[in-house]
Enzyme design. Structure first.
Site, PDB file in Angstrom:
ATOM      1  N   PRO A   1       0.793  -1.244   0.000  1.00  0.00           N
ATOM      2  CA  PRO A   1       0.000   0.000   0.000  1.00  0.00           C
ATOM      3  C   PRO A   1       0.821   1.287   0.000  1.00  0.00           C
ATOM      4  O   PRO A   1       0.810   2.056   0.961  1.00  0.00           O
ATOM      5  CB  PRO A   1      -0.838  -0.147   1.276  1.00  0.00           C
ATOM      6  CG  PRO A   1       0.022  -0.941   2.196  1.00  0.00           C
ATOM      7  CD  PRO A   1       0.775  -1.910   1.318  1.00  0.00           C
ATOM      8  N   CYS A   2       1.508   1.548  -1.113  1.00  0.00           N
ATOM      9  CA  CYS A   2       2.285   2.783  -1.216  1.00  0.00           C
ATOM     10  C   CYS A   2       1.383   4.019  -1.212  1.00  0.00           C
ATOM     11  O   CYS A   2       1.846   5.127  -0.929  1.00  0.00           O
ATOM     12  CB  CYS A   2       3.172   2.759  -2.462  1.00  0.00           C
ATOM     13  SG  CYS A   2       2.294   2.426  -3.996  1.00  0.00           S
ATOM     14  N   HIS A   3       0.088   3.826  -1.488  1.00  0.00           N
ATOM     15  CA  HIS A   3      -0.846   4.961  -1.459  1.00  0.00           C
ATOM     16  C   HIS A   3      -1.028   5.515  -0.048  1.00  0.00           C
ATOM     17  O   HIS A   3      -1.508   6.637   0.117  1.00  0.00           O
ATOM     18  CB  HIS A   3      -2.202   4.546  -2.033  1.00  0.00           C
ATOM     19  CG  HIS A   3      -2.834   3.383  -1.330  1.00  0.00           C
ATOM     20  ND1 HIS A   3      -2.553   2.072  -1.657  1.00  0.00           N
ATOM     21  CD2 HIS A   3      -3.727   3.329  -0.313  1.00  0.00           C
ATOM     22  CE1 HIS A   3      -3.255   1.266  -0.869  1.00  0.00           C
ATOM     23  NE2 HIS A   3      -3.971   2.002  -0.039  1.00  0.00           N
TER      24      HIS A   3
END
Length: 281
Positions: free
Chosen positions: A247-249
């Site tokens: 989850p780089c977001h």
């Protein structure tokens, strides 16, 4: 299970972009609806079905002060789990995610001997390309426009692999990832990734961020014991090959500004808003 279509997402993304650009003036429902070519009633209905909350409430997720409060809240939660030795709070729906790193030899071989099957699927955030091997999911790209471009990107990333388009092979994965349709709640979802040791450290740390949580690049650097390597952390986050699952977001700037996103800033806002509003539930 309600499968979203790309046309709906594109309208949502347009609305989010408009609300973000005009955040200071707090545009009302009718103004946003008119901008994307829908009646007020249909826009309210579409947005609420998609996000689980009203557009007005969603606006709060564009607020810098709100983002800062979420950063503090998430950091405290991560500190608590580390201090008392609890298992990581980072989960996706009811799935645990495991990261398997390719060996240096496999990395260098460019996927030689590896068979990769991929498909293109509708998600709440537009179309995605999901690629998988016998050892786990190896890529997840969001698409904007030409599907062939993403197919070419996959081929370039795995130059020596056998790559086969197989929609059926990834259909269940897509439903499991985006619509909480679990193949088995007991079995972790394995991700097969290739990267440097530093990139692997960064990507593993991202898996610890809980759904709905937000942290900063600085916090990620501290989590891997490299507090001065913020810029390098940002580069590693940007090269994440498996969007959403890694989850780089959920990583933003210290200031509360969202920063960049490989798959588009509107999509980053959409995913964060979706997760924070329990849209995945």
């Amino acid at each position: 299970m309600s499968i979203h279509n790309t046309e709906d997402y594109n309208r949502i993304a347009q609305a989010i972009a408009f609300m973000r650009q005009n955040h200071q003036s707090q545009p009302d429902l009718a103004t946003v609806a008119q901008h994307i070519g829908l009646s007020e009633y249909h826009f309210q209905r579409l947005f609420t079905q998609w996000a689980g909350i009203s557009p007005k409430r969603f606006l709060q997720y564009l607020n810098v002060e709100y983002a800062k409060s979420k950063i503090t809240q998430t950091k405290n939660l991560l500190d608590l789990t580390l201090d008392v030795g609890l298992s990581s709070p980072g989960r996706l729906h009811d799935l645990f995610v495991n990261l398997e790193a390719m060996s240096p030899g496999e990395f260098k071989a460019g996927g030689a001997g590896l068979q990769i099957r991929y498909g293109i699927h509708e998600t709440p955030f537009g179309k995605s390309l999901i690629a998988t091997t016998m050892r786990g999911v190896c890529n997840l790209y969001f698409l904007d426009g030409d599907e062939h471009l993403s197919e070419q990107t996959l081929q370039l990333e795995w130059k020596n692999a056998q790559i086969i388009r197989d929609q059926q092979a990834t259909q269940l994965l897509s439903e499991q990832i985006f619509y909480s349709v679990s193949l088995s709640t007991e079995k972790p979802l394995t991700l097969l990734v290739k990267g440097t040791n530093f990139q692997m450290q960064v990507w593993r740390s991202l898996l610890k961020i809980p759904v709905g949580g937000i942290i900063t690049y600085q916090t990620v650097a501290e989590m891997i014991g490299r507090p001065t390597a913020v810029r390098a952390v940002g580069n590693a986050v940007g090269k994440n090959p498996i969007s959403y699952l890694i989850p780089c977001h959920r990583v933003i700037r210290e200031s509360g500004e969202l920063g960049g996103y490989r798959w588009g800033l509107e999509r980053k806002i959409a995913i964060l808003g979706w997760e924070t509003s329990d849209g995945v539930a």
